[in-house]
Design a protein around this motif. Structure first.
Motif, PDB file in Angstrom:
ATOM      1  N   SER A   1     -11.226  -0.696   5.428  1.00 28.21           N
ATOM      2  CA  SER A   1     -10.382  -1.181   4.339  1.00 28.21           C
ATOM      3  C   SER A   1     -11.273  -1.807   3.282  1.00 28.21           C
ATOM      4  CB  SER A   1      -9.354  -2.199   4.839  1.00 28.21           C
ATOM      5  OG  SER A   1      -9.975  -3.397   5.250  1.00 28.21           O
TER       6      SER A   1
ATOM      7  N   GLU B   1      -8.605   6.214   9.283  1.00 29.87           N
ATOM      8  CA  GLU B   1      -7.690   5.493   8.387  1.00 29.87           C
ATOM      9  C   GLU B   1      -8.488   4.614   7.427  1.00 29.87           C
ATOM     10  OE1 GLU B   1      -4.773   3.382  10.610  1.00 29.87           O
ATOM     11  OE2 GLU B   1      -3.951   5.185  11.556  1.00 29.87           O
TER      12      GLU B   1
ATOM     13  N   THR C   1      -3.759  12.283   4.338  1.00 28.53           N
ATOM     14  CA  THR C   1      -2.575  11.449   4.620  1.00 28.53           C
ATOM     15  C   THR C   1      -2.957  10.146   5.326  1.00 28.53           C
ATOM     16  OG1 THR C   1      -2.130  12.518   6.751  1.00 28.53           O
ATOM     17  CG2 THR C   1      -1.130  13.500   4.784  1.00 28.53           C
ATOM     18  N   SER C   2      -4.186  10.061   5.792  1.00 27.00           N
ATOM     19  CA  SER C   2      -4.636   8.822   6.456  1.00 27.00           C
ATOM     20  C   SER C   2      -5.218   7.823   5.468  1.00 27.00           C
ATOM     21  CB  SER C   2      -5.681   9.153   7.526  1.00 27.00           C
ATOM     22  OG  SER C   2      -5.127   9.930   8.559  1.00 27.00           O
TER      23      SER C   2
ATOM     24  N   GLU D   1      -1.002  -0.115  -5.041  1.00 28.81           N
ATOM     25  CA  GLU D   1       0.012   0.459  -5.918  1.00 28.81           C
ATOM     26  C   GLU D   1      -0.580   0.926  -7.246  1.00 28.81           C
ATOM     27  OE1 GLU D   1       3.491   2.046  -6.810  1.00 28.81           O
ATOM     28  OE2 GLU D   1       3.094   0.998  -4.923  1.00 28.81           O
TER      29      GLU D   1
ATOM     30  N   MET E   1       0.845  -1.192   0.000  1.00 26.70           N
ATOM     31  CA  MET E   1       0.000   0.000   0.000  1.00 26.70           C
ATOM     32  C   MET E   1       0.885   1.248   0.000  1.00 26.70           C
ATOM     33  SD  MET E   1      -2.813  -1.664  -0.054  1.00 26.70           S
ATOM     34  CE  MET E   1      -4.037  -0.368   0.026  1.00 26.70           C
ATOM     35  N   ARG E   2       0.317   2.348  -0.450  1.00 27.89           N
ATOM     36  CA  ARG E   2       1.071   3.598  -0.521  1.00 27.89           C
ATOM     37  C   ARG E   2       0.136   4.759  -0.205  1.00 27.89           C
ATOM     38  NH1 ARG E   2      -0.589   6.261  -4.973  1.00 27.89           N
ATOM     39  NH2 ARG E   2      -1.409   5.052  -6.740  1.00 27.89           N
ATOM     40  N   SER E   3       0.689   5.936  -0.054  1.00 31.33           N
ATOM     41  CA  SER E   3      -0.099   7.144   0.165  1.00 31.33           C
ATOM     42  C   SER E   3      -0.612   7.674  -1.170  1.00 31.33           C
ATOM     43  CB  SER E   3       0.743   8.212   0.855  1.00 31.33           C
ATOM     44  OG  SER E   3       1.198   7.770   2.112  1.00 31.33           O
TER      45      SER E   3
ATOM     46  N   SER F   1      -4.691   5.205   2.490  1.00 31.48           N
ATOM     47  CA  SER F   1      -3.700   4.353   1.822  1.00 31.48           C
ATOM     48  C   SER F   1      -4.369   3.641   0.661  1.00 31.48           C
ATOM     49  CB  SER F   1      -3.123   3.315   2.797  1.00 31.48           C
ATOM     50  OG  SER F   1      -2.474   3.942   3.880  1.00 31.48           O
ATOM     51  N   VAL F   2      -3.607   3.442  -0.407  1.00 30.33           N
ATOM     52  CA  VAL F   2      -4.191   2.834  -1.604  1.00 30.33           C
ATOM     53  C   VAL F   2      -3.248   1.774  -2.168  1.00 30.33           C
ATOM     54  CG1 VAL F   2      -5.540   4.879  -2.198  1.00 30.33           C
ATOM     55  CG2 VAL F   2      -3.201   4.632  -3.090  1.00 30.33           C
TER      56      VAL F   2
ATOM     57  N   THR G   1      -8.278   2.349   3.724  1.00 31.63           N
ATOM     58  CA  THR G   1      -7.419   1.676   2.754  1.00 31.63           C
ATOM     59  C   THR G   1      -8.261   1.265   1.556  1.00 31.63           C
ATOM     60  OG1 THR G   1      -5.994   0.816   4.510  1.00 31.63           O
ATOM     61  CG2 THR G   1      -5.858  -0.258   2.374  1.00 31.63           C
TER      62      THR G   1
END
Length: 603
Positions: free
Chosen positions: A75, A44, A23-24, A29, A1-3, A26-27, A46
């Motif tokens: 998520s 948070e 910034t919380s 690639e 995962m990345r920002s 995540s996704v 995802t």
């Protein structure tokens, strides 16, 4: 995962998305923001990829993505379609290729139970909890719990085994598995949904686990309310059914407004229209009718007639009375049984039975209420078309996948458990028939009366059953001596598991002493007992054959005689079934072809 990248955030904002803190988020690639629109992000979150279309219904495909939703601490797996979330989704892990559409709220609160480790009181509605619900519960484990609930040491250790299992497997927040569909549903709070399940139009699911398997999913339909409950693989709950503090086992059906509280249903049970409270419905328990009430009763291989009612309240000390209808029993339309009562296997109950009968030793009987009196006709149900059809249909109607079945369902109808009752009942009827005072009606202290002529006919029915059983056992076992005495004592029906009582006593001793330290060990012991059923059955049959035919051992000649007498008994039994079918044909409505096909299939 990345920002997220700056460009991706700009695209999301142009798409009407907002975030408490970008910034919380995540996704994956290969994430692309193109298919995420009108979404508010909190906490948070995802996100997976949304790069393909997924199956909705029939040949209808739609592109994955998220539209008009509020996500908080969530998520989301790859290629989900999430849209039109009226309130929010909070603290959930969502698997790949899920469809979640037109849903009010899906949330996990603090310290969820998901229906696990829920203590329930069955049978005695006013009693202490005697069962602990968990996702792997079987009918045998449930029966074992009820059997040991008053044994403080055994109950405490069983409770610890279940609690340990639940603590080791329970997630911290809600989970929705792979390829789940949830649509048009108002509210889900603290729910675990396993792979491939479908929820469509439900009103409320709360503190519930839907435990599917790769071979058998679960369907929850319109207007269902399900709270503090667990549903196992292959089951369906629909059409406004309402469940609270319940367990629904494998391949069960609960529908058409059926209402259940503090009740458990196992392996192929089917409930429509009526209601239950504190009921223990073992394998193949069936109730179809609106006016039927299953309360404070234990059943298995059971069929409730319309307006069947059980009374657990004597209007004195509360709704604490309960009873058992042993395997294969039925209730006729309008039957009403005042608890406590114990009804022996394969018995038909008719009328308002007020005498609290115990017919344990007289299987295959008719139990008929006449005013405040109860008549018993022993053995007659052995020779009916209904019983014949029942024993033939159960093995064919098990809807569970062949692999992964949890509850043990032994459909052997002339088993040691039943034959042991028949042998004892035969002796009882012989004593009644030999009694010089038994030329008229015989009053039993167990809450029923028997006519002398019925007692004599009952003896012939029971002789027929015993001879069939011995012949089948000898044909399979020959004249070999048993290698152990296990099975020569009392037998139990542990809600589908036919097992010597000594095996269960030994298991409970090991639980009580702490030798069994894991719930899986208990399950393995029960499976082992089932695997040895053939051996234990032969041990019992050999001893019965010696006693019944007054022998010291079984020679080849003896075996030949037993098989011949058993064959004659079977032909007699089939003849009685044929006669019963012909009687029904004479009533009309039955087509001649239907009768001919039935008679041709008798074997």
């Amino acid at each position: 995962m990345r920002s997220l990248t700056v460009d991706e955030i700009e695209v999301l904002e142009r798409n009407g998305c907002r975030a408490e803190d970008w910034t919380s988020i995540s996704v994956a690639e290969d994430f692309s923001p193109q298919y995420v629109r009108d979404v508010d992000f909190y906490g948070e979150v995802t996100l997976g990829v949304f790069d393909k279309s997924i199956h909705i219904d029939g040949g209808f495909l739609r592109h994955s993505g998220i539209t008009r939703a509020v996500l908080r601490d969530v998520s989301v797996g790859d290629n989900c379609l999430i849209e039109n979330i009226g309130n929010y989704i909070s603290r959930y892990d969502i698997g790949e290729e899920c469809v979640i559409s037109n849903v009010g709220m899906i949330a996990t609160t603090e310290e969820p139970s998901f229906g696990q480790n829920n203590n329930v009181a069955v049978l005695n509605e006013a009693g202490n909890p005697n069962m602990i619900l968990y996702d792997g519960l079987t009918s045998q484990m449930a029966a074992l719990m009820v059997r040991s609930a008053t044994d403080k040491a055994a109950w405490a250790n069983l409770t610890e085994l279940v609690t340990s299992h639940v603590n080791g497997t329970l997630p911290e927040r809600g989970a929705i598995g792979y390829r789940v569909k949830i649509a048009n549903t108002r509210e889900m709070v603290n729910v675990i949904v396993d792979d491939d399940c479908e929820i469509n139009g439900a009103s409320l699911l709360m503190e519930t686990t839907l435990k599917s398997s790769p071979e058998a999913s679960i369907y929850i339909g319109h207007d269902v309310i399900c709270q503090n409950s667990i549903v196992q693989a292959g089951s369906s709950i629909l059409d406004g059914a309402k469940l609270d503090n319940c367990f629904v086992g494998e391949a069960c059906h609960i529908g058409k407004g059926f209402s259940a509280e503090s009740s458990v249903f196992f392996a192929n049970s089917y409930m429509d229209n009526g209601e239950s409270c504190a009921a223990f419905c073992g394998p193949f328990s069936v109730s179809h009718h609106k006016a039927s009430l299953l309360i404070g009763v234990e059943t298995s291989f059971y069929n409730a007639g319309s307006a069947t009612n059980y009374s657990n309240h004597a209007y004195k000390m509360g709704p604490m009375h309960y009873g058992t209808l042993e395997r294969g029993s039925k209730t006729a339309s309008g039957a009403h049984i005042l608890m406590p009562a114990t009804v022996g296997p394969f018995t038909m109950c008719m009328g308002k039975i007020q005498t609290h009968p115990d017919t344990t030793l007289l299987p295959f009987s008719y139990l008929i209420a006449e005013g405040r009196k109860t008549w018993l006709v022993p053995g007659i149900n052995l020779a009916t078309v209904g019983t014949y059809r029942d024993i033939k249909k159960w093995p064919k109607r098990d809807k569970r996948p062949l692999t992964g079945r949890r509850s043990i369902v032994n459909t052997d109808w002339l088993s040691p458990f039943v034959i042991q009752r028949i042998a004892a009942g035969r002796q009882l009827l012989l004593r009644l028939s030999d009694d010089s005072e038994s030329t008229g009606d015989v009053e039993s202290p167990d809450g029923f009366s028997i006519r002398a002529t019925s007692a004599k006919k009952g003896i012939s029915f029971y002789d027929m059953a015993i001879r069939m059983f011995i012949a089948d056992a000898v044909a399979a076992g020959g004249t070999k001596l048993p290698t152990s005495t296990t099975g020569t004592g009392e037998w139990l029906d542990l809600s589908g598991l036919l097992v010597p009582k000594s095996e269960i006593d030994e298991l409970l001793n090991d639980i009580r002493s702490g030798l069994v330290s894991d719930i899986r060990q208990v399950e393995e012991r029960l499976l082992s007992s089932h695997a040895n059923y053939g051996e234990y059955r032969w041990n019992y049959a050999y001893r019965l054959a010696l006693d019944y035919y007054s022998l010291d051992t079984i020679t080849d000649d003896d075996a030949e005689v037993m098989i011949r007498k058993g064959t004659e008994a079977r032909q007699q039994w089939l003849s009685l079934i044929r006669q019963d079918a012909e009687k029904e044909f004479q009533l009309g409505d039955v087509e001649a072809e239907t009768l001919a096909n039935f008679i041709e299939g008798l074997k």
